[in-house]
Design a protein around this motif. Structure first.
Motif, PDB file in Angstrom:
ATOM      1  N   VAL A 177      -1.663 -18.532  13.821  1.00 24.60           N
ATOM      2  CA  VAL A 177      -2.679 -18.439  14.870  1.00 24.60           C
ATOM      3  C   VAL A 177      -2.306 -19.382  16.005  1.00 24.60           C
ATOM      4  O   VAL A 177      -1.665 -20.423  15.792  1.00 24.60           O
ATOM      5  N   THR A 178      -2.711 -19.009  17.196  1.00 25.86           N
ATOM      6  CA  THR A 178      -2.433 -19.818  18.388  1.00 25.86           C
ATOM      7  C   THR A 178      -3.612 -20.733  18.678  1.00 25.86           C
ATOM      8  O   THR A 178      -4.750 -20.274  18.816  1.00 25.86           O
ATOM      9  N   VAL A 179      -3.340 -22.025  18.734  1.00 22.04           N
ATOM     10  CA  VAL A 179      -4.362 -23.025  19.053  1.00 22.04           C
ATOM     11  C   VAL A 179      -4.207 -23.426  20.511  1.00 22.04           C
ATOM     12  O   VAL A 179      -3.106 -23.803  20.946  1.00 22.04           O
ATOM     13  N   THR A 180      -5.271 -23.349  21.260  1.00 25.54           N
ATOM     14  CA  THR A 180      -5.253 -23.763  22.660  1.00 25.54           C
ATOM     15  C   THR A 180      -6.287 -24.852  22.880  1.00 25.54           C
ATOM     16  O   THR A 180      -7.223 -25.016  22.091  1.00 25.54           O
ATOM     17  N   GLY A 181      -6.113 -25.564  23.976  1.00 23.30           N
ATOM     18  CA  GLY A 181      -6.970 -26.719  24.257  1.00 23.30           C
ATOM     19  C   GLY A 181      -6.287 -27.979  23.779  1.00 23.30           C
ATOM     20  O   GLY A 181      -5.491 -27.962  22.830  1.00 23.30           O
ATOM     21  N   ASN A 182      -6.552 -29.087  24.414  1.00 25.21           N
ATOM     22  CA  ASN A 182      -5.954 -30.376  24.059  1.00 25.21           C
ATOM     23  C   ASN A 182      -4.428 -30.324  24.089  1.00 25.21           C
ATOM     24  O   ASN A 182      -3.737 -30.686  23.136  1.00 25.21           O
ATOM     25  N   GLY A 183      -3.871 -29.844  25.215  1.00 23.85           N
ATOM     26  CA  GLY A 183      -2.419 -29.826  25.347  1.00 23.85           C
ATOM     27  C   GLY A 183      -1.875 -28.414  25.411  1.00 23.85           C
ATOM     28  O   GLY A 183      -2.595 -27.441  25.614  1.00 23.85           O
ATOM     29  N   ASP A 184      -0.561 -28.315  25.241  1.00 26.02           N
ATOM     30  CA  ASP A 184       0.108 -27.021  25.310  1.00 26.02           C
ATOM     31  C   ASP A 184      -0.326 -26.139  24.155  1.00 26.02           C
ATOM     32  O   ASP A 184      -0.671 -26.632  23.069  1.00 26.02           O
ATOM     33  N   PRO A 185      -0.310 -24.816  24.347  1.00 26.06           N
ATOM     34  CA  PRO A 185      -0.624 -23.914  23.224  1.00 26.06           C
ATOM     35  C   PRO A 185       0.418 -24.067  22.122  1.00 26.06           C
ATOM     36  O   PRO A 185       1.594 -24.295  22.378  1.00 26.06           O
ATOM     37  N   ARG A 186      -0.010 -23.966  20.888  1.00 23.41           N
ATOM     38  CA  ARG A 186       0.903 -24.103  19.752  1.00 23.41           C
ATOM     39  C   ARG A 186       0.442 -23.184  18.634  1.00 23.41           C
ATOM     40  O   ARG A 186      -0.739 -22.882  18.518  1.00 23.41           O
ATOM     41  N   GLN A 187       1.394 -22.751  17.819  1.00 21.55           N
ATOM     42  CA  GLN A 187       1.081 -21.871  16.710  1.00 21.55           C
ATOM     43  C   GLN A 187       0.998 -22.664  15.417  1.00 21.55           C
ATOM     44  O   GLN A 187       1.820 -23.541  15.158  1.00 21.55           O
ATOM     45  N   ILE A 188      -0.021 -22.340  14.623  1.00 22.84           N
ATOM     46  CA  ILE A 188      -0.289 -23.042  13.373  1.00 22.84           C
ATOM     47  C   ILE A 188      -0.219 -22.037  12.224  1.00 22.84           C
ATOM     48  O   ILE A 188      -0.856 -20.980  12.291  1.00 22.84           O
ATOM     49  N   PRO A 189       0.538 -22.324  11.163  1.00 23.04           N
ATOM     50  CA  PRO A 189       0.517 -21.438   9.989  1.00 23.04           C
ATOM     51  C   PRO A 189      -0.843 -21.497   9.307  1.00 23.04           C
ATOM     52  O   PRO A 189      -1.375 -22.576   9.042  1.00 23.04           O
ATOM     53  N   ALA A 190      -1.419 -20.349   9.038  1.00 23.13           N
ATOM     54  CA  ALA A 190      -2.772 -20.281   8.485  1.00 23.13           C
ATOM     55  C   ALA A 190      -2.801 -19.277   7.337  1.00 23.13           C
ATOM     56  O   ALA A 190      -1.884 -18.476   7.151  1.00 23.13           O
ATOM     57  N   GLN A 191      -3.877 -19.344   6.569  1.00 24.77           N
ATOM     58  CA  GLN A 191      -4.145 -18.356   5.533  1.00 24.77           C
ATOM     59  C   GLN A 191      -5.561 -17.833   5.709  1.00 24.77           C
ATOM     60  O   GLN A 191      -6.495 -18.611   5.912  1.00 24.77           O
ATOM     61  N   VAL A 192      -5.690 -16.513   5.660  1.00 21.90           N
ATOM     62  CA  VAL A 192      -6.998 -15.862   5.668  1.00 21.90           C
ATOM     63  C   VAL A 192      -7.345 -15.590   4.216  1.00 21.90           C
ATOM     64  O   VAL A 192      -6.596 -14.908   3.508  1.00 21.90           O
ATOM     65  N   VAL A 193      -8.466 -16.144   3.735  1.00 24.32           N
ATOM     66  CA  VAL A 193      -8.743 -16.169   2.296  1.00 24.32           C
ATOM     67  C   VAL A 193     -10.131 -15.623   1.999  1.00 24.32           C
ATOM     68  O   VAL A 193     -11.034 -15.660   2.840  1.00 24.32           O
ATOM     69  N   SER A 194     -10.288 -15.097   0.781  1.00 21.97           N
ATOM     70  CA  SER A 194     -11.627 -14.744   0.305  1.00 21.97           C
ATOM     71  C   SER A 194     -12.507 -15.994   0.318  1.00 21.97           C
ATOM     72  O   SER A 194     -12.039 -17.098   0.020  1.00 21.97           O
ATOM     73  N   ALA A 195     -13.768 -15.814   0.632  1.00 24.05           N
ATOM     74  CA  ALA A 195     -14.665 -16.966   0.751  1.00 24.05           C
ATOM     75  C   ALA A 195     -14.786 -17.747  -0.548  1.00 24.05           C
ATOM     76  O   ALA A 195     -15.079 -18.943  -0.538  1.00 24.05           O
ATOM     77  N   ASN A 196     -14.517 -17.089  -1.685  1.00 26.40           N
ATOM     78  CA  ASN A 196     -14.675 -17.756  -2.982  1.00 26.40           C
ATOM     79  C   ASN A 196     -13.377 -18.368  -3.510  1.00 26.40           C
ATOM     80  O   ASN A 196     -13.344 -18.840  -4.653  1.00 26.40           O
TER      81      ASN A 196
END
Length: 761
Positions: A177-196
């Protein structure tokens, strides 16, 4: 004797020996004086009476030794004496001691270092509750033999609704995912997970809360959990971060918690990004997920307390059969595979570590043979000493014990130095390990120290046994008569030769293995990947859905990007693709040949699918065997054309000419037949070791993606062109970061990293 009295006696024997010996001397003097008095009363002169008393009493030193042996703590007393004597002997031979200690430090230190890594990876438990009941759930394709395939959402939901062997099931998938704000845009490795997922694993945030059940619904899923590293890096460890907004892919998410430092959720296995997640988002399930289409989820479950892995596998197999009857076209030829979580996470490195354990074990055996040989040489020089001790009454067992004590003292000295060096060795070992092994940091904990001590003791016994028994069988008369050169010393030379032969044999085994590994590595490095890796830069650009919601916008952006990149100075060619060779997973699907009958269920024609720009084959250096590549117009407008690989043409068209024929590839909601306009040479997709699979290349306009990779062929040093490309991207959209910037040479090197690592070891 009661325990307190025994302990007092033991302490007295160990720490107050001088007082005990003084009392024993006084007792002997009293006994001799009393006997002399008796003899004097019997008529003997005093001098003769005292001499007669001493003769009758016998050796005072032997009597003292017998008393000492009968005392509590005699074993420890003797051990202390032997250790002191052993240290004196080692001081008398500094050259031998230095060589032996350094040799042992190498062998024991290397083994301790490898054990620390093995302990950290294979033996330490994961930071999850009920770890023994956690299993990964993979689909397996009976046609391809792949038993670790990702899972369809429809399968997952059906299993979740109908199983009776799991307490809970959860799914997840990886993205950046791309994080913006507080400096240059940067990509962060993420996981989309079941809520449980976190409650299933028994993992709780150190700050805030986990996801609630209603946050697994669309419209309520804009919340995020931060990884510890991301929390420290982006927010400075601020405990007031809860409730703050986080801009991800152009949309606002609410931070609800921070995960612990040591939590890494399944990064080594099943990761599509190849990176450890630093951010977690809830998976919003939809009703259309129940319709079978596509496989992209990883799944984990916790078995019920009294359910075995075999029972769980049996029921899951039954559920697969039931679901196949409902959707035979999608499910035929697919099964399910349950793997314990810990075994699944370490399967990629287990064999490498076991090879390393064997290698350093051989090194330690060589060190033992070396030291045993040196000690046999020392034993020859000490034959007179052994002969004198034997003549004075020392038993063979006493000689053996003395030599073994010296060996263990020597081993402990070498082991201490080795353990001190093991921390550095471990760091060097981890630095050499390929990044895709995801070896976590190892440390010298109590298990490693216990292993080191046990190794020292065992090693001391192993290399000390032969010299000890050889010394114990020294003929004292022969040794004294020949000035310390007995016949046993001659026979000992044969034993030394045997150790030398064993050393050379073990070394040759290691060298042969190293040679074979090097040969394999060289051969693998010489394999033609099917494309030119030189001066080729690759990177990924992901367009946020909040700003780029339509497929036409995807096409417009990437066409504009290619136009500007291709005219930039120092760039010879540029193209886009969803996945380049050797750089990630390539989606596969079934296809039909127009005009030919469909194969029966479970025997589908299967091909990998890759999106390609108009200049793809020239940029990548892939030979076009027949036909043509894509035109510029076909890059922008869906024209229903396709370029196939040589292996696809050979496997499915055999003696026919595929050019001009049409195939229907199962992609998108309403696939249309595509005309074959070219045949390209095969390319290695997964690794240099695997065979090339059938491939279909489609223009981006056929099924536009929001996340694409860019490849740039440069005149020189491709990494130097990254800032130029970054400036072009930021000119088009200042909120877009460049991700996964690397050269194709680096990617190619990564594919042989494990083989290089094994050869180095």
């Amino acid at each position: 004797m009661k325990l307190p009295a025994y302990l007092r006696s033991l302490v007295s024997a160990l720490f107050d020996r001088a007082s005990a010996d003084h009392e024993m001397d006084a007792e002997i003097r009293t006994h001799l004086a009393n006997r002399a008095d008796d003899l004097e009363r019997a008529g003997l002169p005093r001098v003769d009476a005292e001499r007669r008393a001493r003769i009758e009493f016998g050796s005072q030193e032997r009597f003292k030794e017998e008393i000492r042996e009968a005392r509590d703590g005699h074993f420890f007393d003797t051990l202390v004496q032997d250790v002191r004597f052993g240290l004196r002997m080692l001081r008398k031979n500094p050259g031998f001691t230095a060589v032996a200690v350094l040799t042992l430090a190498l062998g024991i230190g290397a083994n301790s270092s490898v054990f620390s890594v093995t302990n950290s990876v294979l033996l330490e438990s994961l930071p999850y509750q009920h770890e023994s009941r956690l299993v990964m759930i993979w689909e397996q394709n009976t046609h391809s033999g792949n038993d670790h395939n990702v899972v369809s959402p429809a399968n997952f939901l059906y299993w979740q609704d109908n199983n009776t062997v799991f307490d809970q099931m959860a799914a997840f998938w990886d993205e950046e995912v791309t994080v913006t704000g507080n400096g240059d845009p940067r990509q962060i490795p993420a996981q989309v997970v079941s809520a449980n997922l976190f409650s299933l694993l028994g993992v709780s945030p150190i700050l805030g809360r986990s996801f609630s059940s209603d946050e697994g619904q669309r419209g309520r899923d804009h919340v995020a959990l931060l990884g510890y590293g991301l929390w420290q890096r982006e927010f400075g460890g601020d405990r007031g971060v809860l409730g703050k907004p986080l801009r991800l892919d152009g949309e606002n998410y609410l931070i609800v918690g921070v995960m612990p430092r040591d939590v890494t959720l399944f990064a080594p296995k099943g990761s599509l990004t190849g990176k450890v997640a630093e951010l977690w988002l809830p998976f919003a399930w939809r009703e259309d997920h129940r319709k079978p289409h596509g496989r992209y989820l990883s799944a984990v479950a916790r078995m019920k307390e009294n359910v075995s892995l075999v029972q769980a596998q049996t029921q899951m197999d039954s559920l697969v059969q039931n679901f196949t009857k409902l959707y035979p076209d999608f499910e035929t030829g697919w099964g399910v595979n349950l793997v314990p979580v810990h075994a699944d996470m370490v399967s990629h490195i287990r064999s490498t570590l076991l090879v390393l354990v064997g290698a350093v074990g051989f090194v330690l055996l060589i060190a033992c043979a070396n030291i045993a040989n040196l000690m046999l040489g020392q034993a020859v020089a000490r034959e007179r000493e052994v002969a004198v001790r034997t003549a004075l009454g020392a038993s063979r067992s006493r000689i053996v014990w003395q030599y073994l004590t010296e060996s263990i003292v020597l081993s402990l000295l070498g082991g201490t130095l080795g353990l001190l060096a093991a921390q550095w060795t471990t760091s060097a070992l981890l630095a050499l390990a390929p990044k895709d092994l995801h070896v976590k940091a190892a440390h010298l904990d109590w298990r490693v120290l216990l292993f080191g001590i046990a190794t020292c003791l065992l090693t001391g016994i192993v290399f000390g046994v032969a010299p000890a028994f050889a010394a114990a069988h020294t003929d004292p008369a022969d040794a004294l008569r020949n000035g310390g050169r007995s016949e046993t010393g001659v026979h000992r030379g044969g034993l030394r030769n045997a150790f030398a032969v064993a050393e050379i044999a073990l070394s040759l085994i290691l060298l042969s293995a190293a040679g074979l590994l090097m040969k394999s590595f060289v051969r693998l490095s010489a394999v033609d990947p099917g494309f030119d890796t030189r001066d080729l830069l690759t990177l990924r650009i992901s367009l946020p859905s909040s700003k780029y919601a339509k497929e036409a916008q995807f096409i417009e952006f990437f066409n504009a990007l290619l136009q500007q990149v291709r005219i930039a100075p120092g760039i010879r060619a540029a193209t886009i693709s969803n996945s380049f060779p050797l750089s990630g997973m390539t989606p596969g699907t079934s296809f039909e040949i127009v005009g030919k009958p469909s194969p029966p269920p479970g025997q589908d024609r299967v091909t990998d699918v890759q999106k390609a720009g108009s200049d793809y084959f020239r940029t990548m250096g892939i030979r076009l065997l027949r036909g043509r590549s894509f035109a510029d117009r076909e890059e922008s407008v869906a024209s229903h054309v396709v370029v196939i690989s040589e292996s696809l043409a050979r496997q499915f068209f055999q003696d026919e000419d595929p050019l001009g024929q049409k195939i229907l590839i199962d992609i998108g909601d309403k696939p249309e037949p595509s005309q074959i306009i070219g045949i390209a040479a095969d390319v290695k997709r997964d690794s240099l070791e695997t065979n090339s699979r059938p491939m279909c290349y489609l223009p981006h306009a056929e099924l536009p993606f929001s996340s694409m990779m860019l490849a740039v062929r440069a005149d020189s040093d491709p990494l130097a062109k990254a800032p130029v490309i970054g400036a072009i991207v930021h000119q088009l959209d200042p909120e877009l970061p460049l991700a996964s910037v690397t050269t194709m040479d680096q990617i190619l090197g990564g594919t042989v990293a494990r083989q290089r690592f094994a050869a180095l070891l």
